[in-house]
Design an enzyme around this catalytic site. Sequence first.
Site, PDB file in Angstrom:
ATOM      1  CG  ASN A 207      -0.177  -0.114   2.500  1.00 45.07           C
ATOM      2  OD1 ASN A 207       0.582   0.781   2.843  1.00 45.07           O
ATOM      3  ND2 ASN A 207      -0.326  -1.228   3.208  1.00 45.07           N
ATOM      4  CG  ASP A 276      -6.363  -5.694   6.196  1.00 47.91           C
ATOM      5  OD1 ASP A 276      -6.004  -5.714   7.390  1.00 47.91           O
ATOM      6  OD2 ASP A 276      -6.822  -4.680   5.643  1.00 47.91           O
ATOM      7  CE  LYS A 286       8.930 -11.571 -14.498  1.00 47.04           C
ATOM      8  NZ  LYS A 286       9.748 -10.866 -15.482  1.00 47.04           N
ATOM      9  CG  ASP A 303      -5.873  -7.131  13.672  1.00 44.80           C
ATOM     10  OD1 ASP A 303      -5.041  -6.439  14.310  1.00 44.80           O
ATOM     11  OD2 ASP A 303      -6.901  -6.658  13.174  1.00 44.80           O
ATOM     12  CB  ILE A 304       0.125  -6.893  14.443  1.00 41.40           C
ATOM     13  CG1 ILE A 304       0.669  -7.669  13.237  1.00 41.40           C
ATOM     14  CG2 ILE A 304       1.222  -6.647  15.479  1.00 41.40           C
ATOM     15  CD1 ILE A 304       1.626  -6.889  12.352  1.00 41.40           C
ATOM     16  CE  LYS A 334     -10.689  -0.348  10.487  1.00 38.63           C
ATOM     17  NZ  LYS A 334     -10.003   0.391   9.452  1.00 38.63           N
TER      18      LYS A 334
HETATM   19  O1  PMT Z   1       2.952   6.136   6.576  1.00 43.19           O
HETATM   20  P1  PMT Z   1       2.332   7.456   6.142  1.00 43.19           P
HETATM   21  O2  PMT Z   1       2.487   7.693   4.660  1.00 43.19           O
HETATM   22  O3  PMT Z   1       2.812   8.596   6.972  1.00 43.19           O
HETATM   23  O4  PMT Z   1       0.740   7.325   6.364  1.00 43.19           O
HETATM   24  C1  PMT Z   1       0.252   7.222   7.652  1.00 43.19           C
HETATM   25  C2  PMT Z   1      -0.883   6.164   7.738  1.00 43.19           C
HETATM   26  C3  PMT Z   1      -2.056   6.605   6.891  1.00 43.19           C
HETATM   27  C4  PMT Z   1      -0.398   4.794   7.259  1.00 43.19           C
HETATM   28  C5  PMT Z   1      -1.247   6.080   9.275  1.00 43.19           C
HETATM   29  O5  PMT Z   1      -1.630   7.347   9.750  1.00 43.19           O
HETATM   30  C6  PMT Z   1      -2.381   5.091   9.497  1.00 43.19           C
HETATM   31  O6  PMT Z   1      -3.564   5.391   9.385  1.00 43.19           O
HETATM   32  N1  PMT Z   1      -2.004   3.833   9.845  1.00 43.19           N
HETATM   33  C7  PMT Z   1      -2.933   2.713  10.010  1.00 43.19           C
HETATM   34  C8  PMT Z   1      -3.277   2.160   8.633  1.00 43.19           C
HETATM   35  C9  PMT Z   1      -4.160   0.950   8.693  1.00 43.19           C
HETATM   36  O7  PMT Z   1      -3.747  -0.093   8.307  1.00 43.19           O
HETATM   37  O8  PMT Z   1      -5.302   1.147   9.199  1.00 43.19           O
HETATM   38  P2  PMT Z   1      -6.422  -0.031   9.357  1.00 43.19           P
HETATM   39  O9  PMT Z   1      -7.662   0.720   9.583  1.00 43.19           O
HETATM   40  O10 PMT Z   1      -6.401  -0.965   8.184  1.00 43.19           O
HETATM   41  O11 PMT Z   1      -5.963  -0.846  10.619  1.00 43.19           O
HETATM   42  C10 PMT Z   1      -6.400  -0.499  11.939  1.00 43.19           C
HETATM   43  C11 PMT Z   1      -5.303  -0.724  12.934  1.00 43.19           C
HETATM   44  O12 PMT Z   1      -4.979  -2.106  13.024  1.00 43.19           O
HETATM   45  C12 PMT Z   1      -4.000  -0.015  12.602  1.00 43.19           C
HETATM   46  O13 PMT Z   1      -3.482   0.469  13.809  1.00 43.19           O
HETATM   47  C13 PMT Z   1      -3.119  -1.101  12.025  1.00 43.19           C
HETATM   48  O14 PMT Z   1      -1.736  -0.862  12.282  1.00 43.19           O
HETATM   49  C14 PMT Z   1      -3.603  -2.329  12.771  1.00 43.19           C
HETATM   50  N2  PMT Z   1      -3.508  -3.570  11.998  1.00 43.19           N
HETATM   51  C15 PMT Z   1      -4.251  -3.748  10.888  1.00 43.19           C
HETATM   52  C16 PMT Z   1      -4.206  -4.951  10.204  1.00 43.19           C
HETATM   53  C17 PMT Z   1      -3.337  -5.969  10.673  1.00 43.19           C
HETATM   54  N3  PMT Z   1      -3.251  -7.114  10.042  1.00 43.19           N
HETATM   55  N4  PMT Z   1      -2.600  -5.752  11.774  1.00 43.19           N
HETATM   56  C18 PMT Z   1      -2.667  -4.583  12.438  1.00 43.19           C
HETATM   57  O15 PMT Z   1      -1.951  -4.398  13.443  1.00 43.19           O
END
Ligand code: PMT
Length: 396
Positions: A207, A276, A286, A303-304, A334
């Site tokens: 991403n 995800d 390849k 999901d960490i 969330k």
């Molecule tokens: O890196 P930059 O370019 O500065 O951009 C910043 C950002 C947009 C990446 C940052 O501000 C941000 O929003 N980070 C979280 C992005 C995200 O994955 O959001 P989510 O809504 O999908 O996930 C929710 C939370 O669960 C997040 O804290 C994520 O780290 C955590 N997560 C999600 C999926 C997963 N498999 N494990 C996780 O720990």
Amino acid sequence: MKNKRVLLGITGGIAAYKSAELVRLLVKAGAEVRVVMTEAAQQFISPLTFQALSGNPVHTTLLDPVAEAGMGHIELARWADVMLVAPATANTIAEMVAGRADQLLTTTFLATAAPVVIAPAMNQQMWANPATQNNMETLRGRGVLVLGPAEGEQACGDVGAGRMLEPAELVACLMAPYTGPSLSGVHALITAGPTQEAVDPVRYLSNHSSGKMGHSLCRALLAAGAEVTLVSGPTNLLPPHGANYVRVDSAREMLDAVMANVETAKLFVATAAVADYRVAEQAAHKIKKNNDEMSLALERNPDILAQVAAISDGPICVGFAAETQRLAEYAQGKLERKNLDMICANLVLGENSAFGSDDNALEVFFRDGNSQSLPRADKGSLASSVVSLIAQHYFS
Ligand code: PMT
């Protein structure tokens, strides 16, 4: 700032006139101030002004016969509790990056072990120039705290980012470590950047996360006195100075690194944009484009954040939510689903997308139902605000 020794470096920009007020405010706050001026700075304002305001002689030459052992830069470098360069011109910033040592100010910068803070001031186009932006990134990566610049009308008639922060704002920021939130003794674990999920040896799913928000939070946590472990996906950023840095590629590697460090953590901040899904079967070679269409079977990544939040007696958990719509609703969902203490929500759509940009805006939601808006600001300032909220709510 009683008895704090502030070494103020002044470089040659029109904002140098504001540094007189800066010295006055620092002295008023109790600091002991010594001033180093570049030659260009002396074209804008006389050293005598700063001698009168600081009550100390002003230093202007590298080879100083008055200094004990003739090494003024070493004496000043050792004397300082903090070195502040304000205004910091594009030229001095470039010299600091290059490690030049042909004038007193930059030589003292090289020689000091004290924290260094700079307040850039220059024309908006010079500030926006990729050369300056790269230099800023390098200095930030080396642990230099950058305050500002502010946006607005400039002395040259342009409007944009490049004005030096006002002296009162600079003094407030400088005082923050003494008056602001303290996370001293707290081990903070933080994730940042994207993850990359390999499809085959040459391709991956990922991403647009640049890691800037996470690295800014890492620096803000360090500035608040925390011991920080940063687990970062692939980014172009340098590891923040002072952090225990763990570099990973995939979500599963990020999970392993987090779990290896979580035991002593009192705070977990999940800024990473974790993929995800990963490819169910990674190809050993390849993949050839034999067909017009192809499908990839994906499977869920762990999901960490949810796993850390499920640890009994685990750390305070702060999540981030990246949304393209219904920000509050999705973020609060969330917060509840993952059993978090706090979540910071940001938009990742359109020209104000949080992805990759230098600034951002956050809606913060707490487990107790309270919320707070943090308006658009550079990611460094926003990170400091987030750390203040964390410290106030969970560590005071
Ligand atoms: O890196 P930059 O370019 O500065 O951009 C910043 C950002 C947009 C990446 C940052 O501000 C941000 O929003 N980070 C979280 C992005 C995200 O994955 O959001 P989510 O809504 O999908 O996930 C929710 C939370 O669960 C997040 O804290 C994520 O780290 C955590 N997560 C999600 C999926 C997963 N498999 N494990 C996780 O720990």
